[in-house]
Design a protein around this motif. Structure first.
Motif, short mmCIF file in Angstrom:
data_model
loop_
_atom_site.label_atom_id
_atom_site.label_comp_id
_atom_site.label_asym_id
_atom_site.label_seq_id
_atom_site.Cartn_x
_atom_site.Cartn_y
_atom_site.Cartn_z
N ASN A 47 0.87 -1.18 0.00
CA ASN A 47 0.00 0.00 0.00
C ASN A 47 0.91 1.24 0.00
OD1 ASN A 47 0.98 -0.01 2.57
ND2 ASN A 47 -1.00 -0.21 3.61
N GLN A 48 0.29 2.39 0.09
CA GLN A 48 1.05 3.65 0.03
C GLN A 48 2.12 3.67 1.13
OE1 GLN A 48 0.52 6.33 -2.17
NE2 GLN A 48 2.30 7.32 -1.22
N SER A 66 -2.83 -10.72 4.89
CA SER A 66 -3.46 -11.66 5.82
C SER A 66 -3.50 -11.08 7.24
CB SER A 66 -2.75 -13.02 5.80
OG SER A 66 -1.36 -12.87 6.02
N ARG A 67 -2.41 -10.43 7.64
CA ARG A 67 -2.36 -9.86 9.01
C ARG A 67 -2.79 -8.40 9.04
NH1 ARG A 67 2.63 -12.23 8.43
NH2 ARG A 67 3.60 -10.18 8.46
N ASN A 68 -2.98 -7.80 7.85
CA ASN A 68 -3.33 -6.39 7.77
C ASN A 68 -2.38 -5.51 8.55
OD1 ASN A 68 -5.67 -6.11 6.03
ND2 ASN A 68 -6.70 -7.40 7.53
N GLU A 69 -1.11 -5.66 8.25
CA GLU A 69 -0.11 -4.80 8.90
C GLU A 69 1.10 -4.65 8.00
OE1 GLU A 69 0.55 -7.06 12.51
OE2 GLU A 69 2.18 -8.18 11.59
N LEU A 70 1.89 -3.63 8.32
CA LEU A 70 3.13 -3.39 7.59
C LEU A 70 4.04 -4.60 7.79
CD1 LEU A 70 3.96 -0.81 6.00
CD2 LEU A 70 5.39 -0.23 7.96
N TRP A 71 4.74 -4.98 6.73
CA TRP A 71 5.50 -6.22 6.77
C TRP A 71 6.88 -5.98 6.16
CZ3 TRP A 71 4.66 -10.45 2.57
CH2 TRP A 71 5.49 -11.54 2.81
N ILE A 72 7.88 -5.88 7.04
CA ILE A 72 9.26 -5.76 6.58
C ILE A 72 9.76 -7.19 6.39
CG2 ILE A 72 11.59 -4.93 7.10
CD1 ILE A 72 10.21 -2.93 9.06
N LYS A 73 9.83 -7.61 5.15
CA LYS A 73 10.13 -9.02 4.87
C LYS A 73 11.49 -9.39 5.44
CE LYS A 73 9.61 -12.57 1.38
NZ LYS A 73 9.07 -13.43 2.46
N GLY A 74 11.52 -10.46 6.26
CA GLY A 74 12.78 -10.94 6.83
C GLY A 74 13.22 -10.21 8.09
#
Lengths: 148, 148
Positions: A47-48, A66-74
């Protein structure tokens, strides 16, 4: 072993985009590509806010649908993705992150040797079945077999 | 000139997936990658029928989420995409088509010389603005300048 992830049966989930839409998240698909090998690693969503964080921090950031949150992969495993470039398509409705791996692979699955797979696209469709790309030779021992 | 496609303003359309969902099309995103150059060319969408046609014919086929119909990319222009391999991700909710171009480019836009762009990802985000990847040097005449 999860059949969906390791099996040879093609059972595509065509409902994911409908599920994303139901969360009312305003996201675009993001193709993540290795800047060096050019391998396509994963498709995720941003998202933005996720795009802003990505550009600010230089670390690939997504919106977890799925979790509806910001996701910093790793972020938890240390296998983060350093941004080389962010590209935009003609119609501005998708993104392409060119990245370099800071840790191990990108996929949440592991190969037969227990190693994190670098890409989520480790299977190809051959005659209606899924075939592991690195497991074409079923006869011999696997190259990555644990010697311990 | 369409500002959305040629301009430097980042104006991402975060609503497309919501629009697709409203059509109730059951589709997965498809990343299309050049099998030789490894360039990511476009992201499109496929339903079960489009995937079947792709596998049957060996020609990249999608589901047009705007026209709600089967879409053989390049069927009218001749710029079709021959399938080299179809890959599936771990969770089986996206596809990767490895292709070879049978004609010109993939994008519906044209570069300054009037040539179809090979990829839709011809712009990158630099300091909040969109920069044409092949137009980093604004000083000199463009390489593709028409001599006629």
């Amino acid at each position: 072993m999860k059949e969906l992830e390791e099996g040879s049966a093609l059972q595509l989930d065509f409902t994911k985009l409908q599920k994303i839409a139901r969360t009312e998240a305003l996201v675009v698909p993001v193709v993540v590509q290795d800047a060096d090998s050019k391998e396509v690693l994963v498709v995720a969503y941003a998202n933005q806010l996720a795009l802003e964080k990505t550009l600010e921090t230089g670390i690939a950031t997504f919106w977890s649908t799925s979790r509806n949150e910001l996701w910093i992969k790793g972020a938890t495993s240390g296998d983060m993705l350093k941004i080389d470039e962010v590209r935009v398509n003609c119609e501005q409705n998708s993104l392409l992150y060119l990245v370099r791996m800071m840790g191990g692979g990108v996929c949440h699955t592991k190969d037969a040797a227990g190693k994190t797979r670098p890409t989520c696209y480790y299977r190809a469709i051959k005659e209606g079945k899924l075939v592991h790309r690195d497991e074409d030779h079923h006869e011999g021992p696997t190259i990555f077999q644990d010697q311990g």
